[in-house]
Design a protein around this motif. Structure first.
Motif, PDB file in Angstrom:
ATOM      1  N   CYS A   1       0.860  -1.189   0.000  1.00 55.55           N
ATOM      2  CA  CYS A   1       0.000   0.000   0.000  1.00 55.55           C
ATOM      3  C   CYS A   1       0.902   1.247   0.000  1.00 55.55           C
ATOM      4  O   CYS A   1       2.126   1.135   0.118  1.00 55.55           O
ATOM      5  CB  CYS A   1      -0.906  -0.002   1.229  1.00 55.55           C
ATOM      6  SG  CYS A   1       0.005   0.199   2.765  1.00 55.55           S
TER       7      CYS A   1
ATOM      8  N   HIS B   1       3.189   1.637   3.264  1.00 55.81           N
ATOM      9  CA  HIS B   1       4.203   0.596   3.456  1.00 55.81           C
ATOM     10  C   HIS B   1       5.206   0.534   2.311  1.00 55.81           C
ATOM     11  O   HIS B   1       6.350   0.128   2.520  1.00 55.81           O
ATOM     12  CB  HIS B   1       3.519  -0.760   3.705  1.00 55.81           C
ATOM     13  CG  HIS B   1       2.799  -0.791   5.017  1.00 55.81           C
ATOM     14  ND1 HIS B   1       1.559  -1.328   5.196  1.00 55.81           N
ATOM     15  CD2 HIS B   1       3.174  -0.293   6.234  1.00 55.81           C
ATOM     16  CE1 HIS B   1       1.184  -1.177   6.462  1.00 55.81           C
ATOM     17  NE2 HIS B   1       2.149  -0.548   7.102  1.00 55.81           N
TER      18      HIS B   1
ATOM     19  N   CYS C   1       0.103  -4.759   5.642  1.00 57.73           N
ATOM     20  CA  CYS C   1      -1.156  -4.395   6.317  1.00 57.73           C
ATOM     21  C   CYS C   1      -1.771  -5.645   6.956  1.00 57.73           C
ATOM     22  O   CYS C   1      -2.176  -5.619   8.118  1.00 57.73           O
ATOM     23  CB  CYS C   1      -2.164  -3.805   5.335  1.00 57.73           C
ATOM     24  SG  CYS C   1      -1.874  -2.097   4.903  1.00 57.73           S
TER      25      CYS C   1
HETATM   26 ZN   LIG Z   1       0.103  -1.762   3.835  1.00 58.14          ZN
END
Ligand SMILES: [Zn+2]
Ligand SMILES: [Zn+2]
Length: 271
Positions: free
Chosen positions: A57, A60, A153
């Motif tokens: 994401c 990250h 995540c």
């Molecule tokens: Zn993430």
């Protein structure tokens, strides 16, 4: 995970600034990112996750890049992963271009007057009945759209659930409650989850967490009121206390959760 270790980690997080569960979740994410960089860049299972999610994401992906830069002063791991992903994005773009070329030539093949009439009618119709803008992402080839969630995540959420459920259970002990009360307490997103977990099975823990949060939010609101008041011209010379100075940042952290970098760069303490 070992229960004594969970308690110890929670206890240490209570001593730090900000929501303890946010802190532990961000640390879990950092540990996972570190493990990928340390040994798993070429691991087949890890690569499957990375390919399906097209990397990570937004947050990250940048933590990954920044950690490699900070710890290894290099970008080989990031380079290897993204070299693979660029190959898949290229394949996706090629298949998209091929499909789109067919669509465009089909449109060109339609007779001129009919196409002009449809375009004119659509413009007229659109003035009275505008169509909502929709994005049909699902039609895009797999190299252009993630097929899975960010693995960091997912992994950090698993840790978060363990820590949070252990925190709820810990609230049954007087000593644990004292540790928690001395901390900055949970942010609102984590408080919501903790209350949902505790309500049925541990109603006393839910009551304790809600009461403790009530007191903390009341203090935060008083600090915010003073912070705002002291910005008025007539009160501008009144010194702002440290808790008031940090109140506007603490308010964002309470409602949204801590920013990931809180583990590395401390934000101002409550007082
Ligand atoms: Zn993430
Ligand atoms: Zn939190």
């Amino acid at each position: 995970m070992d229960m004594d270790l969970l308690t110890l980690e929670l206890k240490l997080a209570f001593r730090e600034t900000g929501c303890p569960i946010c802190r532990l979740r961000h640390k879990a994410a950092q540990r996972y990112i570190h493990s990928i960089l340390w040994e798993n860049v070429n691991d087949a299972d890890t690569r499957v996750y990375l390919v399906r999610a097209l990397g990570f994401c937004h947050i990250h992906a940048w933590q990954f890049q920044k950690m490699e830069e900070a710890v290894w002063a290099d970008g080989l791991g990031t380079g290897i992963i993204y070299e693979d992903l660029t190959g898949r994005a290229l394949a996706g773009l090629e298949s998209y271009v091929e499909e789109q070329e067919k669509r465009v030539s089909r449109r060109r093949a339609q007779s001129g007057w009919w196409r002009r009439w449809v375009a004119r009618f659509s413009t007229w119709w659109g003035q009275w009945f505008p169509r909502p803008i929709t994005h049909s992402y699902q039609k895009l080839p797999s190299g252009l759209i993630p097929q899975a969630r960010c693995r960091v995540c997912e992994m950090s959420e698993l840790s978060e659930i363990s820590y949070l459920s252990w925190l709820v259970r810990g609230c049954a002990e007087a000593e644990f409650r004292q540790w928690y009360q001395a901390s900055d307490g949970l942010c609102l997103p984590h408080l919501r989850r903790a209350l949902a977990m505790a309500e049925e099975e541990e109603p006393e823990a839910a009551l304790f967490l809600a009461r403790t949060s009530h007191d903390k939010v009341a203090r935060l609101r008083a600090d915010l009121q003073e912070y705002v008041r002291k910005h008025a011209w007539e009160f501008r010379d009144e010194p702002k206390l440290p808790g008031e100075q940090s109140s506007w940042v603490r308010a964002v952290a309470f409602f949204a959760g801590e920013w990931p970098e809180v583990a590395e760069h401390e934000r101002p303490a409550n007082s």
